[in-house]
Scaffold this motif. Structure first.
Motif, short mmCIF file in Angstrom:
data_model
loop_
_atom_site.label_atom_id
_atom_site.label_comp_id
_atom_site.label_asym_id
_atom_site.label_seq_id
_atom_site.Cartn_x
_atom_site.Cartn_y
_atom_site.Cartn_z
N GLU A 1 0.78 -1.24 0.00
CA GLU A 1 0.00 0.00 0.00
C GLU A 1 0.82 1.30 0.00
O GLU A 1 0.56 2.17 -0.83
CB GLU A 1 -1.00 0.01 1.17
N PRO A 2 1.80 1.47 0.91
CA PRO A 2 2.52 2.74 0.92
C PRO A 2 3.37 2.95 -0.33
O PRO A 2 3.54 4.09 -0.79
CB PRO A 2 3.40 2.63 2.17
N ASP B 1 2.65 1.64 -3.39
CA ASP B 1 1.70 1.94 -4.47
C ASP B 1 1.29 3.41 -4.47
O ASP B 1 1.13 4.04 -5.52
CB ASP B 1 0.44 1.08 -4.34
N LYS B 2 1.12 3.96 -3.29
CA LYS B 2 0.71 5.37 -3.17
C LYS B 2 1.76 6.29 -3.79
O LYS B 2 1.43 7.22 -4.54
CB LYS B 2 0.49 5.73 -1.70
N ILE B 3 3.03 6.00 -3.51
CA ILE B 3 4.12 6.80 -4.08
C ILE B 3 4.20 6.61 -5.59
O ILE B 3 4.37 7.57 -6.35
CB ILE B 3 5.46 6.43 -3.42
N ASN B 4 4.04 5.36 -6.04
CA ASN B 4 4.04 5.08 -7.48
C ASN B 4 2.99 5.91 -8.21
O ASN B 4 3.27 6.52 -9.24
CB ASN B 4 3.76 3.60 -7.73
N LYS B 5 1.79 5.92 -7.66
CA LYS B 5 0.69 6.65 -8.30
C LYS B 5 0.97 8.15 -8.33
O LYS B 5 0.66 8.83 -9.31
CB LYS B 5 -0.62 6.36 -7.57
N GLU B 6 1.54 8.66 -7.25
CA GLU B 6 1.86 10.09 -7.20
C GLU B 6 2.87 10.46 -8.30
O GLU B 6 2.75 11.52 -8.92
CB GLU B 6 2.42 10.46 -5.83
N ASN C 1 1.10 9.74 -11.99
CA ASN C 1 -0.02 10.63 -12.29
C ASN C 1 0.36 12.10 -12.29
O ASN C 1 -0.44 12.96 -12.64
CB ASN C 1 -1.16 10.41 -11.29
N LYS D 1 10.93 14.04 -3.62
CA LYS D 1 9.96 13.24 -2.88
C LYS D 1 10.71 12.50 -1.79
O LYS D 1 11.58 11.68 -2.08
CB LYS D 1 9.24 12.24 -3.79
N TYR E 1 7.72 6.29 4.43
CA TYR E 1 6.70 5.38 4.96
C TYR E 1 7.25 4.51 6.08
O TYR E 1 6.50 3.90 6.83
CB TYR E 1 6.08 4.52 3.85
N ASP F 1 5.87 5.40 9.52
CA ASP F 1 4.50 5.04 9.86
C ASP F 1 4.52 3.78 10.72
O ASP F 1 4.94 2.71 10.28
CB ASP F 1 3.70 4.81 8.58
#
Length: 316
Positions: free
Chosen positions: A15-16, A18-23, A26, A220, A224, A227
């Motif tokens: 999850e963490p 994937d979030k960075i990948n999408k940022e 996109n 960036k 993560y 967390d």
């Protein structure tokens, strides 16, 4: 287990990352520098970016260049740039070919293997020239140097066309480690960036300010590992694979202890995993003190290694 091999195992916490990948994917921005310190998960992000792109219309080729200087002697000063450009043209070409060979072997055999064989001949001549010391003597006799993008440019076009890509990105891990943190090496490699839609670099240069933009790059920070829930999940998966902790329950480690690990290691996930291997008993009543002592020892070891290594410098 080394972190950059984790994405294809069940130790990977998706999850963490994937979030960075999408940022990144996109974003309208084209160039990124990932920071966050050693062991923070930067390499894992790059591995994941490459993996998620396979078979899609936007792919990311992850690579890394040698950190040790490739020329053992001091060449003639006027040849230095030519030597470096020739070396990186070959090296970059091989890395593109290895990406195809590893991920699209049928395509490689049909469309790229002949190119590889020709490049090996050029590479062998280059290695022989270095071994014979002709670049450091007067014996140089019209050696034919490759120019930047003389081969790589056509390879990128061929890859885009044959894979029918909309976008092709490049990521370079430990970019500022290249060739003993060489300014010239970084400048030459940067000349290739225009061939790609996005460029993602990782850096261990401590002097980079955490600002919105670093010249033409977006910074960036990969954090993560700070967390608590993410760290606990990573520890649960990692220790669950260790026979010593076969019946391990993450609840045996309090959030307070995990938080101490995160703070003491400064977000270094690798350091935390290595340190926790040394725990004598996972449910010992002195686990808090034991963990902190081990982490502090690992942090000192990492710091000592860092002090004796060449300081990393980003020259972009």
């Amino acid at each position: 287990m080394v972190l950059n091999t984790i994405i294809n195992t069940d130790l990977f916490v998706r999850e963490p990352v994937d979030k960075i990948n999408k940022e990144i994917l996109n974003s309208d921005h084209k160039r990124f520098i990932l920071t966050g310190g050693r062991g923070s998960g930067k390499s894992t992000v790059l591995d994941s970016l490459e993996n998620r792109g396979l078979g899609t219309e936007e792919q990311t080729i992850k690579t890394q260049f040698d950190s040790v200087g490739f020329i053992g002697c001091i060449p003639q000063e006027n040849l230095l740039t030519d030597l470096y450009r020739h070396n990186y043209e070959l090296s970059f070409s091989f890395k593109l070919l290895f990406y195809i060979k590893n991920n699209y072997p049928l395509l490689y055999e049909k469309e790229f293997k002949e190119i590889y064989n020709k490049l090996k001949e050029i590479d062998l001549a280059f290695i022989n020239a270095i071994n014979n010391g002709i670049f450091a003597s007067s014996k140089l006799n019209n050696f034919s140097f490759l120019k930047t993008m003389s081969i790589v440019s056509s390879l990128v076009v061929k890859i885009r066309n044959l894979l029918e890509l909309d976008k092709l990105n490049i990521s370079i891990d430990r970019f500022d480690w290249t060739n003993n943190s060489s300014k010239l090496s970084q400048e030459i490699l940067a000349d290739y960036f225009s061939l790609f839609d996005k460029v993602i670099l990782t850096s261990d240069d401590d002097s980079i300010c955490d600002i919105v933009k670093y010249k033409d790059y977006i910074l960036k920070r990969i954090n993560y590992g700070r967390d608590i829930e993410v760290v606990k999940m990573i520890l649960q998966k990692y220790l669950g694979h260790n026979k010593k902790y076969k019946n391990f329950d993450i609840n045996n480690i309090s959030d307070k202890v995990v938080e101490r690990m995160v703070n003491a290691s400064s977000n270094n996930i690798s350091c935390m995993l290595k340190a926790i291997d040394y725990l004598e008993k996972i449910n010992d009543q002195d686990i808090e003190k034991q963990t902190e002592n081990i982490i502090n020892g690992e942090v000192r070891r990492v710091r000592e290694l860092k002090e004796i290594s060449i300081k990393k410098k980003l020259y972009l």
